[in-house]
Design a protein around this motif. Structure first.
Motif, PDB file in Angstrom:
ATOM      1  N   SER A  30       0.826  -1.116   0.090  1.00  0.00           N
ATOM      2  CA  SER A  30       0.012   0.108  -0.222  1.00  0.00           C
ATOM      3  C   SER A  30       0.895   1.282   0.086  1.00  0.00           C
ATOM      4  CB  SER A  30      -0.849   0.023   1.229  1.00  0.00           C
ATOM      5  OG  SER A  30      -1.518   1.134   1.324  1.00  0.00           O
ATOM      6  N   LYS A  31       0.185   2.197  -0.547  1.00  0.00           N
ATOM      7  CA  LYS A  31       0.911   3.594  -0.478  1.00  0.00           C
ATOM      8  C   LYS A  31       0.911   4.725   0.565  1.00  0.00           C
ATOM      9  CE  LYS A  31       0.914   3.365  -5.658  1.00  0.00           C
ATOM     10  NZ  LYS A  31       0.532   3.928  -6.821  1.00  0.00           N
ATOM     11  N   ILE A  32       0.318   4.044   1.641  1.00  0.00           N
ATOM     12  CA  ILE A  32      -0.028   4.515   3.040  1.00  0.00           C
ATOM     13  C   ILE A  32       1.345   4.650   3.532  1.00  0.00           C
ATOM     14  CG2 ILE A  32      -0.307   2.495   4.387  1.00  0.00           C
ATOM     15  CD1 ILE A  32      -2.431   3.910   5.835  1.00  0.00           C
ATOM     16  N   GLU A  33       1.474   5.773   4.395  1.00  0.00           N
ATOM     17  CA  GLU A  33       2.889   5.973   5.144  1.00  0.00           C
ATOM     18  C   GLU A  33       2.959   4.891   6.008  1.00  0.00           C
ATOM     19  OE1 GLU A  33       4.847   9.010   8.204  1.00  0.00           O
ATOM     20  OE2 GLU A  33       2.756   8.977   8.056  1.00  0.00           O
ATOM     21  N   GLU A 263     -10.573   2.526  10.779  1.00  0.00           N
ATOM     22  CA  GLU A 263     -10.102   3.747   9.927  1.00  0.00           C
ATOM     23  C   GLU A 263      -8.740   3.542   9.323  1.00  0.00           C
ATOM     24  OE1 GLU A 263      -9.892   7.189   7.312  1.00  0.00           O
ATOM     25  OE2 GLU A 263     -11.789   5.932   8.065  1.00  0.00           O
ATOM     26  N   VAL A 264      -7.805   3.039  10.200  1.00  0.00           N
ATOM     27  CA  VAL A 264      -6.497   2.769   9.419  1.00  0.00           C
ATOM     28  C   VAL A 264      -6.367   1.439   8.615  1.00  0.00           C
ATOM     29  CG1 VAL A 264      -4.246   1.712  10.296  1.00  0.00           C
ATOM     30  CG2 VAL A 264      -5.605   3.511  11.601  1.00  0.00           C
ATOM     31  N   LEU A 265      -7.486   0.505   8.763  1.00  0.00           N
ATOM     32  CA  LEU A 265      -7.524  -0.592   7.692  1.00  0.00           C
ATOM     33  C   LEU A 265      -8.181  -0.066   6.525  1.00  0.00           C
ATOM     34  CD1 LEU A 265      -7.448  -3.668   6.969  1.00  0.00           C
ATOM     35  CD2 LEU A 265      -9.759  -3.831   8.054  1.00  0.00           C
ATOM     36  N   ARG A 266      -9.177   0.565   6.677  1.00  0.00           N
ATOM     37  CA  ARG A 266      -9.745   1.235   5.603  1.00  0.00           C
ATOM     38  C   ARG A 266      -8.787   2.072   4.524  1.00  0.00           C
ATOM     39  NH1 ARG A 266     -10.993   5.166   2.942  1.00  0.00           N
ATOM     40  NH2 ARG A 266      -9.960   6.661   4.525  1.00  0.00           N
ATOM     41  N   GLU A 267      -8.110   3.056   5.102  1.00  0.00           N
ATOM     42  CA  GLU A 267      -6.926   3.638   4.488  1.00  0.00           C
ATOM     43  C   GLU A 267      -5.957   2.691   3.950  1.00  0.00           C
ATOM     44  OE1 GLU A 267      -3.994   7.430   4.991  1.00  0.00           O
ATOM     45  OE2 GLU A 267      -4.944   6.599   6.936  1.00  0.00           O
ATOM     46  N   ALA A 270      -7.642   1.494   0.923  1.00  0.00           N
ATOM     47  CA  ALA A 270      -7.919   2.438  -0.075  1.00  0.00           C
ATOM     48  C   ALA A 270      -6.590   2.873  -0.924  1.00  0.00           C
ATOM     49  CB  ALA A 270      -8.588   3.373   0.434  1.00  0.00           C
ATOM     50  N   LYS A 271      -5.564   2.839  -0.272  1.00  0.00           N
ATOM     51  CA  LYS A 271      -4.295   3.463  -0.961  1.00  0.00           C
ATOM     52  C   LYS A 271      -3.512   2.038  -1.447  1.00  0.00           C
ATOM     53  CE  LYS A 271      -4.127   7.662   1.582  1.00  0.00           C
ATOM     54  NZ  LYS A 271      -3.354   8.372   2.715  1.00  0.00           N
ATOM     55  N   ALA A 272      -3.951   0.901  -1.574  1.00  0.00           N
ATOM     56  CA  ALA A 272      -3.136  -0.047  -2.201  1.00  0.00           C
ATOM     57  C   ALA A 272      -2.776   0.241  -3.347  1.00  0.00           C
ATOM     58  CB  ALA A 272      -4.295  -1.277  -2.072  1.00  0.00           C
ATOM     59  N   ASP A 273      -1.357  -0.301  -3.518  1.00  0.00           N
ATOM     60  CA  ASP A 273      -0.584  -0.412  -4.928  1.00  0.00           C
ATOM     61  C   ASP A 273      -1.417  -1.527  -5.646  1.00  0.00           C
ATOM     62  OD1 ASP A 273       0.901  -0.767  -6.972  1.00  0.00           O
ATOM     63  OD2 ASP A 273       2.838  -0.464  -5.702  1.00  0.00           O
ATOM     64  N   THR A 274      -2.355  -0.926  -6.500  1.00  0.00           N
ATOM     65  CA  THR A 274      -3.190  -1.985  -7.030  1.00  0.00           C
ATOM     66  C   THR A 274      -2.479  -2.990  -8.162  1.00  0.00           C
ATOM     67  OG1 THR A 274      -5.092  -0.406  -7.221  1.00  0.00           O
ATOM     68  CG2 THR A 274      -5.280  -2.159  -8.620  1.00  0.00           C
ATOM     69  N   LEU A 388     -12.914  -4.804   2.982  1.00  0.00           N
ATOM     70  CA  LEU A 388     -13.349  -3.394   2.392  1.00  0.00           C
ATOM     71  C   LEU A 388     -13.249  -3.310   0.894  1.00  0.00           C
ATOM     72  CD1 LEU A 388     -11.316  -1.410   4.994  1.00  0.00           C
ATOM     73  CD2 LEU A 388     -13.761  -1.675   5.127  1.00  0.00           C
ATOM     74  N   SER A 389     -13.919  -2.302   0.390  1.00  0.00           N
ATOM     75  CA  SER A 389     -13.653  -2.069  -1.019  1.00  0.00           C
ATOM     76  C   SER A 389     -12.468  -0.992  -1.305  1.00  0.00           C
ATOM     77  CB  SER A 389     -14.875  -1.277  -1.620  1.00  0.00           C
ATOM     78  OG  SER A 389     -16.171  -2.166  -1.552  1.00  0.00           O
ATOM     79  N   ALA A 390     -11.608  -1.509  -2.229  1.00  0.00           N
ATOM     80  CA  ALA A 390     -10.517  -0.536  -2.713  1.00  0.00           C
ATOM     81  C   ALA A 390     -10.813   0.649  -3.397  1.00  0.00           C
ATOM     82  CB  ALA A 390      -9.383  -1.475  -3.081  1.00  0.00           C
TER      83      ALA A 390
END
Length: 390
Positions: A30-33, A263-267, A270-274, A388-390
């Motif tokens: 994921s591109k999350i920090e 919310e951390v999991l959702r983020e 959501a920011k996954a490197d697809t 969750l939905s990406a």
């Protein structure tokens, strides 16, 4: 009167391991920090912090070439030895691939590492899912069940060299002829040789674990999934007159409130490197589909599951310290002996785990009755939705 093996295992405290971030990209694709670094200085600090916050083991990952969000990687056995020499109590497990290692050469390295660390070296024998790592090095890529046959022979050879003088093995993959290793690894009251871990979800993997491994690692699983695997491996071990211990992978997100953790999991998702997640998913599902019965690892993993590349979200260790502690102990009641954990921000979250989650786990363990149903109670703590939905 001594306790039967299952009851004796339940009486022991849960053990905890963490994934060593010796590979770039962290533990989620994921591109999350991720305030985590794959370098040695960071990992040395982390290892000391972990052993002072209740961790018994660390598992050094193995990748041999850039792939799926992991651009850089330190070799697992040398990195493990460095961490062993930087710590006092932590046991470090080096992941290795049969086919890229000869068991006699690894046995020599392992004996030295074990002597230098006073009996804290271990190995995780990885049968392999990444075809390109083998073919790029000119090594043959075996079919799924053949890879597990080779791994079983590898473990038998490794154990023979570690424990016997004049070791002999005439196998389909390895030949050992009158080989004596000196010095051998330490033989301690805890273990006669370095512990041998093994993963894999397939029928071949479960049967092999029962026959030869000390520990069986499961990918992230819910209660029903881990119960099925424990039953299968125990049945295989019983046929061989052995006992195998169980480790379960989980990605832990502990926050002061459940909403924060969710919310951390959702983020993360959501920011996954697809592109990287889809590439990884295609590679691992191809490897798993080649199992004789189609029950290989990752076969029913969703996109969201694959963002944590060992299905760590599925274990459901997401929420408040109280919620996570209850779920961890519920896994223990199912037969889990060890939790292998990954984190988003290692230094902060390992310390948070040691101060906020682990004390609650120990309190709940102390409240467990002396006799537990073999696979836990009918009702377990709710994990809440993970997908969750990406």
């Amino acid at each position: 009167m001594s306790l039967p093996p299952a009851a004796a295992a339940a009486a022991e405290p849960l053990r905890f391991a963490y994934w060593v971030p010796n590979v770039s990209g962290g533990l989620v694709t994921s591109k999350i920090e991720q305030r985590t670094d794959w370098g040695y200085d960071y990992n040395r600090e982390l290892a000391v912090l972990a052993e002072n916050n209740g961790f018994d083991y660390a598992l050094s990952q193995v990748r041999y070439m850039a792939s799926y969000g992991a651009e850089y990687q330190h070799e697992s056995t040398s990195f493990s030895l460095a961490l062993l020499l930087a710590t006092e109590r932590l046991k470090v497990i080096a992941a290795v691939h049969p086919g890229l290692w000869h068991p006699g050469v690894l046995a020599k390295l392992g004996a030295t590492a074990d002597q230098l660390s006073h009996g804290r070296f271990a190995v995780n024998v990885v049968s392999g899912w990444f075809k390109d790592e083998f073919t790029a090095l000119g090594e043959p890529w075996l079919e799924h069940d053949e890879r597990y046959r080779r791994s079983e022979e590898f473990i038998r050879a490794l154990r023979a060299v570690w424990t016997e003088d004049h070791a002999e093995l005439a196998g389909d993959f390895y030949r050992i002829r009158d080989f004596s290793l000196k010095p051998k690894p330490l033989n301690t009251p805890e273990r006669p040789h370095p512990e041998i871990f093994q993963g894999g979800n397939s029928t071949a993997a479960r049967a092999m674990a029962g026959r030869v491994s000390d520990w069986y690692f499961s990918n992230g699983k819910d209660f029903d999934g881990v119960t099925e695997q424990i039953r299968d491996v125990r049945a295989s071990a019983a046929e061989a007159g052995r006992r195998v211990k169980f480790g379960l992978n989980g990605f832990l997100i502990a926050r002061d409130t459940e909403a924060e953790a969710r919310e951390v999991l959702r983020e993360i998702v959501a920011k996954a490197d697809t592109e990287a997640v889809h590439g990884f998913g295609a590679a691992v599902k191809q490897a798993g589909r080649s199992a004789a019965d189609g029950k290989g690892m990752w076969q029913d993993s969703s996109f969201e599951d694959l963002v944590q590349y060992n299905d760590g979200f599925r274990t459901g260790l997401i929420g408040t310290p109280e919620q996570i502690a209850e779920r961890i102990v519920a896994y223990k009641r199912r037969g889990v002996d060890l939790l292998l954990l990954g984190f988003l921000h290692y230094l902060e979250e390992v310390e948070y785990f040691g101060k906020r989650v682990l004390p609650l786990v120990r309190e709940l363990e102390a409240e467990l009755p002396e006799s537990e149903p073999e696979y836990g109670p009918e009702s377990e703590p709710e994990a809440g939705p993970v997908a969750l939905s990406a």
